[in-house]
Design a protein around this motif. Structure first.
Motif, PDB file in Angstrom:
ATOM      1  N   MET A 127       4.816  18.007 -30.367  1.00 43.41           N
ATOM      2  CA  MET A 127       5.290  17.728 -29.009  1.00 43.41           C
ATOM      3  C   MET A 127       6.774  18.086 -28.917  1.00 43.41           C
ATOM      4  O   MET A 127       7.600  17.487 -29.595  1.00 43.41           O
ATOM      5  N   THR A 128       7.070  19.088 -28.140  1.00 44.88           N
ATOM      6  CA  THR A 128       8.457  19.515 -27.962  1.00 44.88           C
ATOM      7  C   THR A 128       8.798  19.478 -26.479  1.00 44.88           C
ATOM      8  O   THR A 128       7.936  19.250 -25.635  1.00 44.88           O
ATOM      9  N   LEU A 129      10.088  19.724 -26.214  1.00 43.87           N
ATOM     10  CA  LEU A 129      10.535  19.771 -24.814  1.00 43.87           C
ATOM     11  C   LEU A 129       9.770  20.871 -24.070  1.00 43.87           C
ATOM     12  O   LEU A 129       9.379  20.701 -22.912  1.00 43.87           O
TER      13      LEU A 129
ATOM     14  N   ILE B  91       6.430  19.639 -23.017  1.00 42.65           N
ATOM     15  CA  ILE B  91       6.533  18.752 -21.849  1.00 42.65           C
ATOM     16  C   ILE B  91       6.707  19.586 -20.583  1.00 42.65           C
ATOM     17  O   ILE B  91       6.091  19.327 -19.547  1.00 42.65           O
TER      18      ILE B  91
ATOM     19  N   LYS C  50       3.504  21.293 -19.565  1.00 43.99           N
ATOM     20  CA  LYS C  50       2.625  20.328 -18.889  1.00 43.99           C
ATOM     21  C   LYS C  50       3.045  20.170 -17.438  1.00 43.99           C
ATOM     22  O   LYS C  50       2.219  20.115 -16.525  1.00 43.99           O
TER      23      LYS C  50
ATOM     24  N   GLN D   7       1.016  20.805 -14.027  1.00 46.94           N
ATOM     25  CA  GLN D   7       0.824  19.752 -13.031  1.00 46.94           C
ATOM     26  C   GLN D   7       1.199  20.242 -11.632  1.00 46.94           C
ATOM     27  O   GLN D   7       0.637  19.801 -10.646  1.00 46.94           O
TER      28      GLN D   7
END
Lengths: 225, 400
Positions: free
Chosen positions: B1-3, B6, B9, B13
């Motif tokens: 999980m990295t910036l 995020i 994602k 969205q």
């Protein structure tokens, strides 16, 4: 040295009309490592503000919050963020899960800003709270009780020394609340974390040996009575 | 999980606004690159396809008209040149080679150009390369035979052995058909020069076509000249343009064409300005869409901050998001670029015979996307500042 130590903590808010409201005035409070304390806090007693001050999310007007000997309230903001991420776990009443991310990703994000991403640990925490079959579900695909379990797992993801829980069973029915509370207490114990839980629910408070009354600790509410 | 994870994602969205904004960026990037490449490549191609000639000698006129008519087979002929003038320049010691050409007829819009067989045996279209036949043979002088350029044969469907009647004039008019019948003896291999879109016939054929003025039999339209040296060009420039008054010596051909591009420079600048304005509007749309989304993301930002994300992390994530949208758009811009340049290349090839290659490398293919991505990143600053200032406690939970 206590894990959490508070001295002369004061916080005042200014309303939009310019009037000021003192919310917190706590002369002293302490919590030892691995200790579990429940704080009785009625609505308006300043319990969320108190927890936010401990977590460094809010900055007090005066006074000090020491966590593990470090003065959380007087650290620069970025260091407060770092200390919060690595030392504290926070279970919110509304869970505050990131809706666009899966259960597993919610845990991994908590780790990313804390002690580093550890997928194996994240999976084992979700297994521990009974969500091994729901790793890739999004929060809205889970029941309220399951969402709360994700919040518990996330709070423990960075192996914190202190877990703060703000009305963690406030949105659960009686059976789920009882089960959830037991889970929080057990997992904190298993992970060697102290627990500071605030609630106004008598059945929740009845589960704790050490229950303090926030109205007695906080001079603002004490004097108002 | 990295910036980056995020941010990815978040882009998913907000898929719709991401796509719409990226499309705007793609249009701007593609347009900018296409304008630049078409401009620079056409400039280079036009000045480089003089077909192996350094100069053109023709009737007194503007040099540009002379070059466009004789080399690119565009524009009207400014007038005729006496055969004696051709003989004089052909024998001049400064001239290595001279080729007479005559125009005045067409076949279904494609020009018939009369010349000698020296076009196929002597003229080098580039160093060491002469015209080649992809089928058949060259015409024989004095016969009603034709060699068709590759593009013209493709468009007209002419092949070796086919017969056709020429039409009078440079523009196709079915009422103006000549009685003579020409037979196709050869098809030129593609040369990527204006010769590809011409039907070549013997000079005498065009001079003596029924219906042409009797005087045409002893005249030609112009002379294509290959010089021995640059000094020779200056010498002939003085002879024809300064001392003489009847003829024009257009030299050097590349410089004459450059003047055309200089005259059209304002058009390039307007197109480039439009492209930059589209880029600006697209960047502004990144700013607005991200800025507006910050309101609905306040809680998300507050949660991330509560989990330990620093303000700088949040600021960086928004800048990364705006840069990512610009990058997606810039990459998609290459598709827009290929569509525009391919269409422009097809039109230019059909109209002028000059080839533009969309796959040829150009520095603009690097600096334009880089510049657009930088603009996109810059556009993220305002929403990033808004995200940076998000109050955690206020947006996390209500005060009790």
């Amino acid at each position: 040295m206590p894990l959490l130590e508070i001295k002369d903590l004061k916080k005042t808010f200014t309303a939009p009309d310019g009037t000021t409201h003192k919310v917190i005035d706590i002369p002293s409070f302490a919590l030892e490592a691995q200790q579990q304390i429940a704080l009785r806090g009625e609505s308006g007693s300043g319990k969320t503000t108190f927890l936010n001050l401990i977590a460094g999310i809010l900055k007090p007007d005066s006074g000090t919050v020491f966590i593990d000997g470090r003065p959380m309230s007087s650290l620069p903001e970025s260091e407060r963020d770092q200390l919060r991420a690595t030392t504290l776990g926070y279970i919110f009443q509304t869970f505050n899960l990131l809706q666009g991310f899966t259960c597993l990703e919610n845990i991994l994000i908590g780790m990313k800003f804390g002690c580093g991403v550890n997928r194996e640990l994240a999976v084992s925490l979700l297994n521990r709270v009974g969500l091994s079959e729901r790793l890739h579900y999004r929060p809205r695909q889970l029941s309220v009780g399951q969402q709360q379990r994700v919040a518990v797992a996330r709070a423990l993801a960075n192996r914190p020394r202190l877990v703060l829980a703000d009305e963690p069973t406030g949105n659960l029915d009686h059976a789920n609340a009882r089960e959830s509370l037991a889970l929080i207490r057990e997992t904190c114990r298993e992970n060697g974390a102290a627990l500071l839980l605030v609630s106004h629910a008598p059945d929740v408070l009845a589960q704790f040996d050490d229950v303090r009354d926030l109205r007695e600790l906080n001079l603002v509410t004490k004097e108002a009575r | 999980m990295t910036l980056a994870h995020i941010v990815a994602k978040s882009l998913r969205q907000h898929m719709l606004s991401t796509i719409v904004t990226a499309l705007g960026i793609a249009l701007a990037t593609g347009l900018l690159m296409a304008v630049w490449v078409v401009k620079s490549q056409s400039n280079k191609s036009f000045t480089g396809v003089a077909g192996g000639f350094d100069a053109v000698l023709g009737a007194r006129s503007a040099k540009l008209q002379l070059v466009l008519n004789s080399i690119f087979h565009l524009e009207d002929s400014p007038g005729n040149v006496a055969w004696a003038d051709f003989e004089e320049i052909r024998k001049h010691p400064a001239v290595m080679f001279a080729l007479p050409v005559a125009v005045g007829d067409n076949y279904r819009g494609f020009r018939l150009v009369g010349t000698t067989t020296n076009l196929f045996t002597e003229v080098e279209i580039s160093a060491g390369h002469k015209h080649k036949m992809s089928a058949g043979r060259a015409f024989n002088a004095g016969f009603a035979e034709a060699v068709v350029g590759s593009f013209a044969s493709q468009q007209l469907g002419l092949k070796v052995g086919d017969k056709f009647h020429p039409y009078h004039g440079l523009l196709y008019d079915e009422k103006q058909q000549h009685a003579e019948t020409y037979v196709v003896t050869g098809i030129l291999a593609p040369s990527n020069t204006p010769a590809d879109r011409v039907i070549w016939i013997p000079l005498e054929g065009l001079q003596n076509m029924k219906g042409h003025a009797a005087q045409a039999a002893s005249e030609i339209s112009s002379v294509l000249v290959k010089l021995r040296s640059a000094m020779a060009g200056k010498q002939l420039d003085t002879l024809y343009n300064k001392q003489g008054t009847r003829l024009t010596f257009a030299w050097p051909v590349a410089q004459v064409i450059s003047q055309l591009f200089e005259k059209l420079g304002w058009f390039d600048r307007v197109l480039a300005l439009i492209a930059w304005l589209v880029a600006l509007v697209a960047s502004a749309s990144i700013l607005v869409s991200l800025y507006n989304s910050m309101n609905e993301r306040r809680r998300e930002i507050a949660i991330l901050r509560a989990l330990g994300a620093r303000r700088a992390d949040i600021f960086g994530a928004v800048i990364l998001e705006s840069s990512a949208i610009a990058t997606i758009g810039a990459l998609a811009g290459f598709a827009v670029y290929f569509v525009i340049v391919s269409a422009a290349a097809a039109i230019i090839r059909a109209q002028v015979g000059v080839v533009i290659n969309p796959w040829a490398g150009d520095a603009v293919l690097l600096w334009a996307p880089a510049g657009i991505i930088a603009m996109g990143a810059f556009a993220g600053i305002v929403p990033a500042v808004k995200a940076y200032r998000t109050d955690v406690a206020e947006n996390l939970v209500p005060h009790s």
